[in-house]
Design a protein around this motif. Structure first.
Motif, PDB file in Angstrom:
ATOM      1  N   ILE A  44     -23.035  26.138 -19.079  1.00  0.00           N
ATOM      2  CA  ILE A  44     -22.944  27.476 -18.501  1.00  0.00           C
ATOM      3  C   ILE A  44     -24.102  27.716 -17.530  1.00  0.00           C
ATOM      4  O   ILE A  44     -23.906  28.252 -16.423  1.00  0.00           O
ATOM      5  CB  ILE A  44     -22.937  28.551 -19.606  1.00  0.00           C
ATOM      6  CG1 ILE A  44     -21.651  28.469 -20.429  1.00  0.00           C
ATOM      7  CG2 ILE A  44     -23.098  29.942 -19.011  1.00  0.00           C
ATOM      8  CD1 ILE A  44     -20.388  28.781 -19.660  1.00  0.00           C
ATOM      9  N   LYS A  45     -25.302  27.311 -17.905  1.00  0.00           N
ATOM     10  CA  LYS A  45     -26.447  27.452 -16.993  1.00  0.00           C
ATOM     11  C   LYS A  45     -26.211  26.679 -15.708  1.00  0.00           C
ATOM     12  O   LYS A  45     -26.524  27.165 -14.604  1.00  0.00           O
ATOM     13  CB  LYS A  45     -27.731  26.948 -17.671  1.00  0.00           C
ATOM     14  CG  LYS A  45     -28.257  27.826 -18.780  1.00  0.00           C
ATOM     15  CD  LYS A  45     -29.682  27.445 -19.156  1.00  0.00           C
ATOM     16  CE  LYS A  45     -29.795  26.000 -19.567  1.00  0.00           C
ATOM     17  NZ  LYS A  45     -31.180  25.613 -19.912  1.00  0.00           N
ATOM     18  N   THR A  46     -25.673  25.477 -15.831  1.00  0.00           N
ATOM     19  CA  THR A  46     -25.391  24.657 -14.649  1.00  0.00           C
ATOM     20  C   THR A  46     -24.399  25.344 -13.727  1.00  0.00           C
ATOM     21  O   THR A  46     -24.589  25.397 -12.503  1.00  0.00           O
ATOM     22  CB  THR A  46     -24.848  23.282 -15.086  1.00  0.00           C
ATOM     23  OG1 THR A  46     -25.843  22.604 -15.860  1.00  0.00           O
ATOM     24  CG2 THR A  46     -24.487  22.443 -13.873  1.00  0.00           C
ATOM     25  N   LEU A  47     -23.330  25.898 -14.305  1.00  0.00           N
ATOM     26  CA  LEU A  47     -22.314  26.567 -13.495  1.00  0.00           C
ATOM     27  C   LEU A  47     -22.880  27.815 -12.813  1.00  0.00           C
ATOM     28  O   LEU A  47     -22.530  28.114 -11.666  1.00  0.00           O
ATOM     29  CB  LEU A  47     -21.116  26.940 -14.365  1.00  0.00           C
ATOM     30  CG  LEU A  47     -20.312  25.765 -14.942  1.00  0.00           C
ATOM     31  CD1 LEU A  47     -19.212  26.276 -15.862  1.00  0.00           C
ATOM     32  CD2 LEU A  47     -19.726  24.903 -13.832  1.00  0.00           C
ATOM     33  N   ILE A  48     -23.749  28.541 -13.494  1.00  0.00           N
ATOM     34  CA  ILE A  48     -24.340  29.743 -12.899  1.00  0.00           C
ATOM     35  C   ILE A  48     -25.203  29.379 -11.701  1.00  0.00           C
ATOM     36  O   ILE A  48     -25.042  29.918 -10.598  1.00  0.00           O
ATOM     37  CB  ILE A  48     -25.171  30.521 -13.937  1.00  0.00           C
ATOM     38  CG1 ILE A  48     -24.267  31.138 -15.003  1.00  0.00           C
ATOM     39  CG2 ILE A  48     -25.988  31.630 -13.253  1.00  0.00           C
ATOM     40  CD1 ILE A  48     -25.026  31.764 -16.165  1.00  0.00           C
ATOM     41  N   VAL A  49     -26.126  28.449 -11.899  1.00  0.00           N
ATOM     42  CA  VAL A  49     -27.070  28.105 -10.825  1.00  0.00           C
ATOM     43  C   VAL A  49     -26.363  27.403  -9.671  1.00  0.00           C
ATOM     44  O   VAL A  49     -26.541  27.763  -8.500  1.00  0.00           O
ATOM     45  CB  VAL A  49     -28.214  27.233 -11.376  1.00  0.00           C
ATOM     46  CG1 VAL A  49     -29.080  26.692 -10.243  1.00  0.00           C
ATOM     47  CG2 VAL A  49     -29.078  28.048 -12.333  1.00  0.00           C
ATOM     48  N   ALA A  50     -25.553  26.392  -9.980  1.00  0.00           N
ATOM     49  CA  ALA A  50     -24.872  25.653  -8.916  1.00  0.00           C
ATOM     50  C   ALA A  50     -23.912  26.557  -8.160  1.00  0.00           C
ATOM     51  O   ALA A  50     -23.822  26.509  -6.928  1.00  0.00           O
ATOM     52  CB  ALA A  50     -24.137  24.457  -9.504  1.00  0.00           C
ATOM     53  N   GLY A  51     -23.189  27.403  -8.885  1.00  0.00           N
ATOM     54  CA  GLY A  51     -22.225  28.281  -8.237  1.00  0.00           C
ATOM     55  C   GLY A  51     -22.868  29.350  -7.391  1.00  0.00           C
ATOM     56  O   GLY A  51     -22.285  29.805  -6.395  1.00  0.00           O
ATOM     57  N   HIS A  52     -24.076  29.739  -7.753  1.00  0.00           N
ATOM     58  CA  HIS A  52     -24.764  30.791  -6.994  1.00  0.00           C
ATOM     59  C   HIS A  52     -25.512  30.238  -5.797  1.00  0.00           C
ATOM     60  O   HIS A  52     -25.355  30.718  -4.669  1.00  0.00           O
ATOM     61  CB  HIS A  52     -25.736  31.536  -7.911  1.00  0.00           C
ATOM     62  CG  HIS A  52     -26.574  32.540  -7.193  1.00  0.00           C
ATOM     63  ND1 HIS A  52     -27.865  32.280  -6.778  1.00  0.00           N
ATOM     64  CD2 HIS A  52     -26.297  33.805  -6.779  1.00  0.00           C
ATOM     65  CE1 HIS A  52     -28.345  33.341  -6.163  1.00  0.00           C
ATOM     66  NE2 HIS A  52     -27.431  34.278  -6.149  1.00  0.00           N
ATOM     67  N   GLU A  53     -26.321  29.214  -5.996  1.00  0.00           N
ATOM     68  CA  GLU A  53     -27.246  28.757  -4.962  1.00  0.00           C
ATOM     69  C   GLU A  53     -26.530  28.171  -3.753  1.00  0.00           C
ATOM     70  O   GLU A  53     -26.856  28.494  -2.609  1.00  0.00           O
ATOM     71  CB  GLU A  53     -28.201  27.708  -5.552  1.00  0.00           C
ATOM     72  CG  GLU A  53     -28.998  28.196  -6.756  1.00  0.00           C
ATOM     73  CD  GLU A  53     -30.172  29.061  -6.367  1.00  0.00           C
ATOM     74  OE1 GLU A  53     -31.097  28.558  -5.711  1.00  0.00           O
ATOM     75  OE2 GLU A  53     -30.180  30.253  -6.730  1.00  0.00           O
ATOM     76  N   THR A  54     -25.563  27.291  -3.991  1.00  0.00           N
ATOM     77  CA  THR A  54     -24.936  26.589  -2.871  1.00  0.00           C
ATOM     78  C   THR A  54     -24.090  27.533  -2.013  1.00  0.00           C
ATOM     79  O   THR A  54     -24.143  27.477  -0.782  1.00  0.00           O
ATOM     80  CB  THR A  54     -24.061  25.439  -3.383  1.00  0.00           C
ATOM     81  OG1 THR A  54     -23.102  25.946  -4.310  1.00  0.00           O
ATOM     82  CG2 THR A  54     -24.901  24.397  -4.095  1.00  0.00           C
ATOM     83  N   THR A  55     -23.324  28.401  -2.660  1.00  0.00           N
ATOM     84  CA  THR A  55     -22.462  29.314  -1.916  1.00  0.00           C
ATOM     85  C   THR A  55     -23.273  30.334  -1.134  1.00  0.00           C
ATOM     86  O   THR A  55     -22.976  30.625   0.031  1.00  0.00           O
ATOM     87  CB  THR A  55     -21.490  30.028  -2.879  1.00  0.00           C
ATOM     88  OG1 THR A  55     -20.731  29.041  -3.580  1.00  0.00           O
ATOM     89  CG2 THR A  55     -20.550  30.943  -2.128  1.00  0.00           C
TER      90      THR A  55
END
Length: 455
Positions: free
Chosen positions: A257-268
């Motif tokens: 879940i942490k991975t999805l939050i950070v990756a989904g937020h930062e790159t987009t």
């Protein structure tokens, strides 16, 4: 995140011996050459992106260097990228930069390896199937309409807007609503750190990790309610390993879940901010986009099957990612001896694959520094090397959320650019913040103007 701590790597000495003896030792001559490169080690006080650029100018498309105490091959050759990421990917583990990510995210999908990674990928993949993404289109659109109204109000008042914070907040809302569903309001305030704090250092990592208890708590509550939820957390709670039939352990669930939050937020967030900046600098592109979006019905909730009709919006996003790929550098480490073309790769060698330089390689792209979405017009890329454009990586370990991110970015551009143009008073190009993701060092502040379609 902060710099990687230097480590002594015996491969450095081994490569030095290989270079020195290559001319006189038949066995090494058969194995292959070692790329030339700078004699001086990379100094961690230097801008790594600028330093790498200088070495490409000096040594060509591949060179050997000492970076953070390790022996590294840095390459902008698409054939080399294809070999490492696709052709012989099982010979390569994640490299140095993943250590910085692991401090923040633990052993999640981005950092795990081997059979454990395969099992996790299989369990998470259904959350990003077409039906799941289609169900989230309304969530994405609603968040963008809310942001658009704020920007329209600022335009009518003649106020400037902080595009970075606005986009960051919108993307974070989409990510959190997608993951936590009806529990969004319970968690939202705790994750504001992602757009309120610009630094990505050890202090940020510690503060972010302290939020784990929120995910643990929600998972426990949901198991107690015994009610299936359609959001991503709900899907992961129901997921089972194909071989063992076991559910994901709580610790692993939190890491994912942490991975999805950070990756989904930062790159987009990064890509959308660069898109707005590039549009503001290129009025002709902005006008072409406006013409395309004028065909979109007013107040339309974007449907997944409608998005391909708006090709120019997609080309703008592609071109923004070409010039400013969020994941500007991928690193891998050779498990066993290998070859990159004519070059010998000793086991333990780090391979640096920077999409930033591949996607600006003058041998692959005409006028590579120019913002030109027309280069992605259908038919123009048929002769382009498949690895000339890799903003989401490639091969089995490509970004699991690529389609979701592309849908989210396109809906944002279509929703906001139809009614607004954003102007920048800055005369200088934004300074780059070269961390795990490629961001602007300073927030992007712009002046919104209503388009004719805004009334």
């Amino acid at each position: 995140m902060g710099q990687i701590s230097p480590e002594r790597d015996p491969v450095q000495d081994r490569n030095s011996v290989v270079s020195a003896e290559a001319a006189s030792t038949p066995e090494i001559a058969v194995r292959g050459r070692i790329p030339s490169g700078p004699a001086e080690k990379y100094d961690s006080s230097q801008d790594l992106l600028r330093w790498m650029s200088e070495q490409f100018d000096r040594f060509g498309d591949i060179y050997k260097a000492s970076i953070y105490g390790a022996s590294v091959y840095v390459t902008r050759e698409p054939e080399h990228a294809e070999h490492v990421l696709r052709g012989n990917w099982q010979n390569y583990t994640k490299g140095q930069t993943i250590k910085r990510v692991a401090l923040l995210l633990g052993n999640g999908l981005m950092t795990s390896e081997g059979e454990f990674w395969r099992s996790q990928r299989r369990m998470i993949q259904p959350a990003f199937h077409r039906a799941a993404i289609e169900a989230l289109c309304t969530t994405i659109t609603d968040a963008n309409v809310t942001l658009l109204k704020k920007w329209e109000q600022a335009a009518r008042r003649g106020d400037s807007i902080n595009v970075t914070r606005g986009v960051s907040g919108m993307v974070l809302e989409v990510v959190l609503r997608s993951i936590f569903g009806d529990d969004y309001l319970t968690v939202a305030q705790h994750y504001n750190i992602l757009f309120e704090e610009n630094a990505r250092n050890l202090e940020f990592a510690q503060a972010f990790r302290s939020l784990e208890k929120i995910i643990f708590g929600l998972a426990t509550q949901r198991r107690g309610r015994k009610k299936k939820e359609a959001d991503i957390l709900g899907m992961l709670l129901e997921a089972r390993d194909q071989k063992t039939g076991k559910a994901m352990a709580d610790r692993q669930l939190v890491n994912e879940i942490k991975t999805l939050i950070v990756a989904g937020h930062e790159t987009t967030t990064s890509t959308l901010c660069w898109s707005w900046y590039l549009l503001s600098q290129n009025p002709a592109v902005e006008e072409n986009l406006s013409i395309e979006l004028n065909s979109m019905p007013a107040n339309q909730v974007s449907k997944l099957d409608e998005l391909p009709k708006f090709r120019y919006a997609r080309q703008i996003i592609d071109e923004a990612m070409r010039l400013y790929p969020p994941g500007w550098l991928m690193t891998r480490k050779a498990r066993k001896d290998d070859r990159l073309g004519k070059y010998f790769v000793p086991a333990g060698t780090e391979i640096y694959i920077p999409p930033y330089f591949i996607q600006r390689n003058p041998n692959l792209w005409e006028e590579p520094e120019r913002f030109n979405p027309d280069r992605f017009t259908p038919g123009r890329s048929t002769d382009r090397h498949p690895m000339a454009m890799i903003p989401f990586s490639a091969g089995p370990r490509n970004c699991i959320g690529e389609v979701f991110a592309r849908v989210e970015m396109q809906i944002h551009i279509m929703t906001c650019a139809r009614r607004l143009r954003l102007r920048s008073n800055e005369t200088k190009s934004p300074e780059l913040d070269v961390g795990v993701n490629l961001r602007s060092k300073h927030d992007l502040v712009m002046i919104p103007e209503l388009t004719a379609s805004a009334g």
